[in-house]
Scaffold this active site. Structure first.
Site, PDB file in Angstrom:
ATOM      1  N   GLY A 115      36.341   2.801 -47.541  1.00 14.56           N
ATOM      2  CA  GLY A 115      35.548   2.043 -46.592  1.00 14.56           C
ATOM      3  C   GLY A 115      34.237   1.128 -47.062  1.00 14.56           C
ATOM      4  N   HIS A 116      33.664   0.267 -46.297  1.00  9.50           N
ATOM      5  CA  HIS A 116      32.510  -0.639 -46.962  1.00  9.50           C
ATOM      6  C   HIS A 116      31.275   0.524 -47.253  1.00  9.50           C
ATOM      7  CE1 HIS A 116      30.257  -0.180 -43.295  1.00  9.50           C
ATOM      8  NE2 HIS A 116      31.376   0.215 -42.418  1.00  9.50           N
ATOM      9  N   ASP A 117      30.845   0.085 -48.153  1.00  7.19           N
ATOM     10  CA  ASP A 117      29.516   0.545 -48.526  1.00  7.19           C
ATOM     11  C   ASP A 117      29.256   2.056 -48.640  1.00  7.19           C
ATOM     12  OD1 ASP A 117      27.237  -1.561 -47.979  1.00  7.19           O
ATOM     13  OD2 ASP A 117      28.499  -1.547 -46.213  1.00  7.19           O
ATOM     14  N   VAL A 122      30.161   3.896 -45.497  1.00 10.05           N
ATOM     15  CA  VAL A 122      28.881   4.489 -45.821  1.00 10.05           C
ATOM     16  C   VAL A 122      29.074   5.945 -45.817  1.00 10.05           C
ATOM     17  CG1 VAL A 122      26.349   4.213 -45.006  1.00 10.05           C
ATOM     18  CG2 VAL A 122      28.071   2.827 -43.991  1.00 10.05           C
TER      19      VAL A 122
END
Length: 320
Positions: free
Chosen positions: A220-222, A240
């Site tokens: 997932g993102h970041d 994150v």
């Protein structure tokens, strides 16, 4: 996302039609969401529940929907809809660029790298030397691939973040937050077939040097994956997440959002990770526990029928 050069708050206030309060002579160096803010960043907040979190974060400048007290070295940009203001800034500094060919003319690709037919490489992508990009791989705009990287067929690098602003008063409850971050794949990484690695919402998703990803993995993102990590098939990692060096996640491990996994952690297959894990330990189960503890629990659970039968036999023999 860092701006090409510092942007004055006076220009931003005019651009957003915002009331500027506080350190009005300053300049912002980038825009970020709350989980990834750094000094000099601009962030938005549109709910009183998160006002203090933003004000006390590393963010220097805050887009907000009402006047509140803030430290003298910070600044507020007050607008009716902070989320829409954030979106407007992203659109301005990272505008949509359509694709007119399979490999963008603005992409930089090392001369010793091999790109199979059927690969899509977006605008402003950078690919290093001695890479092998297999058929039907998609690498979206602004992503960075290091040297000696292998990406197997059907993998997508840099898809949009699964990140939404929620407003249950509107007809559509979830409005997508525009993704202006990147994916950075460091040197000597191997990525299997059918993987998906989302770009950061406003920062970078990073795959550390020397890491190995099996097939059908989602990141997932970041999320930041450390160096020399090993992820087996069907691992899913939310947004994150900070994962240390030398971590091994075996097949079908699921990792929840906004947590940390320490260096050299091993998580056995089909485990669920809901919270942060200490370094240098082995974990198992859903939710995970230290594997040695969990294994002992499973042994005792298997003995429950036997122990229950002993209790019944003792009760019958005692005439109870």
């Amino acid at each position: 996302m860092k701006f090409p050069s510092p942007v004055s708050l006076s220009w931003l206030s005019e651009f957003l039609d915002a009331k500027l309060v506080g350190n009005t002579g300053a300049s912002a160096t980038g825009i970020n969401e709350i989980h990834k803010v750094e000094k000099g960043d601009l962030v938005f907040v549109d709910h009183p529940k998160y006002y203090q979190k933003c004000l006390q974060s590393d963010a220097s400048y805050i887009i907000i929907n009402q006047l509140v007290d803030c430290p003298p070295y910070k600044a507020l940009l007050i607008v009716d809809q902070p989320f829409e203001a954030y979106q407007k800034i992203v659109r301005h500094f990272r505008p949509f660029e359509g694709a007119v060919q399979s490999i963008s003319s603005s992409a930089e690709i090392g001369k010793t790298s091999y790109i199979y037919p059927g690969v899509f490489i977006g605008n402003h992508v950078k690919i290093g030397e001695r890479c092998m990009i297999h058929p039907n791989v998609t690498i979206m705009d602004h992503c960075v691939i290091g040297n000696d990287v292998v990406i197997q067929a059907g993998t997508v690098i840099g898809s949009d973040a699964f990140y939404y602003n929620t407003n249950k008063k509107s007809a559509s409850w979830y409005k997508r937050m525009l993704s202006c971050g990147r994916v950075i794949i460091e040197d000597d990484v191997e990525i299997g077939a059918g993987c998906t690695i989302d770009r950061g919402v406003s920062s970078d998703t990073v795959i550390g040097r020397g890491s190995r990803l099996d097939n059908m993995i989602h990141i997932g993102h970041d999320t930041v994956l450390g160096k020399n990590c090993l992820l087996a098939a069907q691992v899913g990692i939310a947004g994150v997440v900070n994962i240390g060096d030398g971590v091994i996640l075996w097949g079908q491990v699921g990792v929840s959002k906004t947590l940390s996994i320490g260096d050299n952690v091993i998580v056995y297959a089909q485990s669920g990770v809901p919270s942060s894990l200490e370094a240098n330990k082995i974990y198992f189960g859903s939710p995970v526990e230290e594997a040695s503890v969990k294994m002992r629990e499973l042994v005792w659970i298997k003995r429950i029928p036997e122990l229950w039968q002993k209790v019944k036999d003792r009760s019958e023999n005692s005439g109870l």
